[in-house]
Design a protein around this motif. Structure first.
Motif, PDB file in Angstrom:
ATOM      1  N   UNK A 298     -14.975 -12.166  -4.049  1.00  0.00           N
ATOM      2  CA  UNK A 298     -14.434 -10.834  -3.874  1.00  0.00           C
ATOM      3  C   UNK A 298     -13.001 -10.851  -3.387  1.00  0.00           C
ATOM      4  N   UNK A 299     -12.607  -9.724  -2.832  1.00  0.00           N
ATOM      5  CA  UNK A 299     -11.217  -9.493  -2.436  1.00  0.00           C
ATOM      6  C   UNK A 299     -11.185  -9.175  -0.950  1.00  0.00           C
ATOM      7  N   UNK A 300     -10.429  -9.972  -0.196  1.00  0.00           N
ATOM      8  CA  UNK A 300     -10.328  -9.749   1.242  1.00  0.00           C
ATOM      9  C   UNK A 300      -8.936  -9.217   1.572  1.00  0.00           C
ATOM     10  N   UNK A 301      -8.910  -8.081   2.255  1.00  0.00           N
ATOM     11  CA  UNK A 301      -7.659  -7.495   2.711  1.00  0.00           C
ATOM     12  C   UNK A 301      -7.546  -7.736   4.204  1.00  0.00           C
ATOM     13  N   UNK A 302      -6.435  -8.318   4.640  1.00  0.00           N
ATOM     14  CA  UNK A 302      -6.175  -8.539   6.057  1.00  0.00           C
ATOM     15  C   UNK A 302      -5.038  -7.617   6.459  1.00  0.00           C
ATOM     16  N   UNK A 303      -5.321  -6.725   7.375  1.00  0.00           N
ATOM     17  CA  UNK A 303      -4.376  -5.664   7.695  1.00  0.00           C
ATOM     18  C   UNK A 303      -4.150  -5.588   9.190  1.00  0.00           C
ATOM     19  N   UNK A 304      -2.895  -5.363   9.578  1.00  0.00           N
ATOM     20  CA  UNK A 304      -2.523  -5.284  10.981  1.00  0.00           C
ATOM     21  C   UNK A 304      -2.831  -3.919  11.574  1.00  0.00           C
TER      22      UNK A 304
ATOM     23  N   UNK B  47       6.785   2.329   4.960  1.00  0.00           N
ATOM     24  CA  UNK B  47       6.090   1.627   3.879  1.00  0.00           C
ATOM     25  C   UNK B  47       5.182   0.586   4.525  1.00  0.00           C
ATOM     26  N   UNK B  48       4.119   0.249   3.838  1.00  0.00           N
ATOM     27  CA  UNK B  48       3.113  -0.602   4.459  1.00  0.00           C
ATOM     28  C   UNK B  48       2.771  -1.785   3.568  1.00  0.00           C
ATOM     29  N   UNK B  49       2.726  -2.973   4.172  1.00  0.00           N
ATOM     30  CA  UNK B  49       2.379  -4.207   3.468  1.00  0.00           C
ATOM     31  C   UNK B  49       1.280  -4.921   4.240  1.00  0.00           C
ATOM     32  N   UNK B  50       0.298  -5.415   3.509  1.00  0.00           N
ATOM     33  CA  UNK B  50      -0.713  -6.267   4.118  1.00  0.00           C
ATOM     34  C   UNK B  50      -0.938  -7.487   3.227  1.00  0.00           C
ATOM     35  N   UNK B  51      -1.939  -8.285   3.567  1.00  0.00           N
ATOM     36  CA  UNK B  51      -2.225  -9.502   2.813  1.00  0.00           C
ATOM     37  C   UNK B  51      -3.538  -9.363   2.078  1.00  0.00           C
ATOM     38  N   UNK B  52      -3.581  -9.901   0.875  1.00  0.00           N
ATOM     39  CA  UNK B  52      -4.817  -9.951   0.095  1.00  0.00           C
ATOM     40  C   UNK B  52      -5.091 -11.392  -0.291  1.00  0.00           C
ATOM     41  N   UNK B  53      -6.346 -11.779  -0.174  1.00  0.00           N
ATOM     42  CA  UNK B  53      -6.790 -13.090  -0.640  1.00  0.00           C
ATOM     43  C   UNK B  53      -8.002 -12.877  -1.538  1.00  0.00           C
ATOM     44  N   UNK B  54      -7.971 -13.467  -2.715  1.00  0.00           N
ATOM     45  CA  UNK B  54      -9.051 -13.280  -3.670  1.00  0.00           C
ATOM     46  C   UNK B  54      -9.750 -14.593  -3.948  1.00  0.00           C
ATOM     47  N   UNK B  55     -11.049 -14.477  -4.200  1.00  0.00           N
ATOM     48  CA  UNK B  55     -11.857 -15.632  -4.581  1.00  0.00           C
ATOM     49  C   UNK B  55     -12.974 -15.132  -5.485  1.00  0.00           C
ATOM     50  N   UNK B  56     -13.831 -16.015  -5.895  1.00  0.00           N
ATOM     51  CA  UNK B  56     -14.945 -15.628  -6.762  1.00  0.00           C
ATOM     52  C   UNK B  56     -15.911 -14.679  -6.051  1.00  0.00           C
TER      53      UNK B  56
ATOM     54  N   UNK C 261       0.866  -1.178   0.000  1.00  0.00           N
ATOM     55  CA  UNK C 261       0.000   0.000   0.000  1.00  0.00           C
ATOM     56  C   UNK C 261       0.902   1.227   0.000  1.00  0.00           C
ATOM     57  N   UNK C 262       0.726   2.077  -0.983  1.00  0.00           N
ATOM     58  CA  UNK C 262       1.556   3.269  -1.077  1.00  0.00           C
ATOM     59  C   UNK C 262       1.056   4.333  -0.113  1.00  0.00           C
TER      60      UNK C 262
ATOM     61  N   UNK D  39      -5.495   4.929  -1.206  1.00  0.00           N
ATOM     62  CA  UNK D  39      -4.080   4.828  -1.548  1.00  0.00           C
ATOM     63  C   UNK D  39      -3.867   3.798  -2.651  1.00  0.00           C
ATOM     64  N   UNK D  40      -2.904   4.089  -3.525  1.00  0.00           N
ATOM     65  CA  UNK D  40      -2.543   3.121  -4.548  1.00  0.00           C
ATOM     66  C   UNK D  40      -1.965   1.883  -3.882  1.00  0.00           C
ATOM     67  N   UNK D  41      -2.251   0.743  -4.474  1.00  0.00           N
ATOM     68  CA  UNK D  41      -1.720  -0.504  -3.938  1.00  0.00           C
ATOM     69  C   UNK D  41      -1.528  -1.479  -5.084  1.00  0.00           C
ATOM     70  N   UNK D  42      -0.640  -2.417  -4.879  1.00  0.00           N
ATOM     71  CA  UNK D  42      -0.375  -3.355  -5.947  1.00  0.00           C
ATOM     72  C   UNK D  42       0.167  -4.653  -5.364  1.00  0.00           C
ATOM     73  N   UNK D  43      -0.050  -5.707  -6.144  1.00  0.00           N
ATOM     74  CA  UNK D  43       0.421  -7.024  -5.735  1.00  0.00           C
ATOM     75  C   UNK D  43       1.936  -7.043  -5.718  1.00  0.00           C
ATOM     76  N   UNK D  44       2.472  -7.593  -4.644  1.00  0.00           N
ATOM     77  CA  UNK D  44       3.917  -7.677  -4.468  1.00  0.00           C
ATOM     78  C   UNK D  44       4.326  -9.139  -4.599  1.00  0.00           C
TER      79      UNK D  44
END
Length: 408
Positions: free
Chosen positions: A164-170, A153-162, A135-136, A179-184
């Protein structure tokens, strides 16, 4: 949570004045990469650390086998998150602890990258798709007692399925859909792990291990400008001027707008008496800073915290002129206007902040601020604390392009 990426360090260095080098000039990074100045001999790349960052212990695997064993992978992941919220397993935030997945679980602590390594490893063990998400988050400028320039700088986890998109963040405060974000890739995330560890070891004066970890990061991502800035920080800290200079210049060759490298070259040259070079980079730093709305916001926040409300408002106006879509700018303007007795203007700023804050957790935090001030100062609507929850799970429905962000 925010992952601290310590990107620059200033020490007294000796040299002479000179002409500003061209950014296209050939840079010889062999000395910086060899590590001989720190290790006493060129590094043997076979000695670089190579940890299994996503490894799980038998104990962890046994626990995960009990998590909704008959459910689908995404349901199992949801059950794992609920288990974390119920503290069946526990992790406390520790900004200076970049740990592996196993270490995070066993030591029950870690920063956002450590937590994400653990969650990605566990989610994949459950059969769920999971990847690292950068996450920028806008940079935050600051210095510690050792004159270390810090960018988070900030990193979290994303899990995708049919579904939708789940973001797990600390840390809910650090994540916002604006904020812009992209798969790492795993490789890029691992490079950040080694870089973080290198800086942590550097702060502990473990220079050899610090170098080996930073060198490992560059082996994984040689084209990352920030990693070269980190290497320059290491060399600067321990007085190796040539290697620090070449590392910072390499960072600029990869990213001419790297404000950290620009600023630290200016400081390096200033401290060593090379005033012509120092002034060249000082002008470049001023150019980038005065055009960066987040640097202006940082200045405004600092002025506000020191009670300099007119100065805070001046800098916020400049930040908003350059970028008006960040709710934090408007919320701080609301606080500032209130302190100046401009109540109606403060209400207008708060309305703008709430309209821009799509994240319900952010809105809740703002509401808590306002409610606190109502209790402490009847008839007002401001305050200075910022309570945030420890973890947030965000489900984003693809069909509507919207987010449902329940509190935990």
């Amino acid at each position: 949570m925010k992952t601290p990426m310590l990107l620059a360090l200033v020490l007294l260095l000796a040299a002479c004045a000179g002409t500003p080098p061209s950014e296209n000039a050939v840079i010889d990074t062999s000395a910086a990469l060899s590590g001989a100045a720190i290790l006493g001999q060129p590094v043997d790349t076979a000695s670089l650390p190579d940890e299994d960052l996503l490894a799980l212990t038998p104990e962890m695997r046994a626990y995960l086998a009990t998590v909704a064993p008959d459910a689908r992978p995404q349901q199992r992941l949801a059950a794992l998150i609920r288990a974390f919220e119920r503290r069946e397993f526990h992790v406390e935030y520790d900004a200076d602890s970049t740990l592996t997945a196993t270490e995070t679980y066993l030591q029950e602590r870690g920063n956002c990258l450590a937590f994400t390594l653990m969650m990605v490893a566990m989610a994949r063990q459950l059969g769920a798709d999971a990847y690292f998400n950068q996450v920028d988050v806008p940079p935050v400028w600051g210095h510690d007692e050792a004159q270390t320039f810090v960018v988070y700088r900030h990193i979290n986890m994303v899990s995708e399925s049919s579904r939708g998109r789940r973001v797990v963040d600390f840390n809910l405060a650090a994540y916002d859909p604006i904020y812009d974000q992209y798969k790492l890739s795993d490789t890029a995330a691992f490079a950040q792990y080694y870089s973080n560890r290198g800086i942590e070891l550097m702060k502990q004066d473990q220079r050899e291990q610090a170098f080996l970890h930073l060198r490992k990061a560059l082996a994984l991502r040689p084209g990352d400008s920030d990693l070269w800035s980190n290497l320059g920080a290491l060399y600067s800290r321990f007085g190796h001027q040539h290697e620090a200079e070449q590392s910072y210049r390499q960072a600029l060759q990869l990213n001419a707008g790297n404000l950290v490298a620009i600023s630290n070259l200016e400081r390096l040259y200033r401290q060593s008496g090379r005033d012509e070079l120092a002034e060249h980079y000082a002008q470049r730093a001023r150019y980038h800073r005065e055009r960066n709305p987040y640097y202006l916001f940082y200045q405004a926040r600092s002025a506000y915290e020191h009670g300099e409300y007119q100065q805070a408002k001046k800098q916020l106006r400049r930040a908003l002129w350059r970028y008006e879509d960040d709710h934090r700018f408007h919320f701080l303007m609301g606080l500032t206007n209130f302190r100046l007795g401009e109540v109606e203007d403060s209400r207008e700023s708060f309305r703008a902040a709430f309209s821009l804050a799509e994240n319900q957790g952010t809105k809740n935090a703002y509401l808590r601020k306002l409610e606190y001030l109502k209790r402490s100062q009847p008839g007002t609507s401001l305050e200075d604390s910022n309570p945030v929850p420890t973890i947030n799970v965000i489900r984003q429905q693809r069909r509507f392009g919207q987010s449902d962000m329940p509190g935990w």
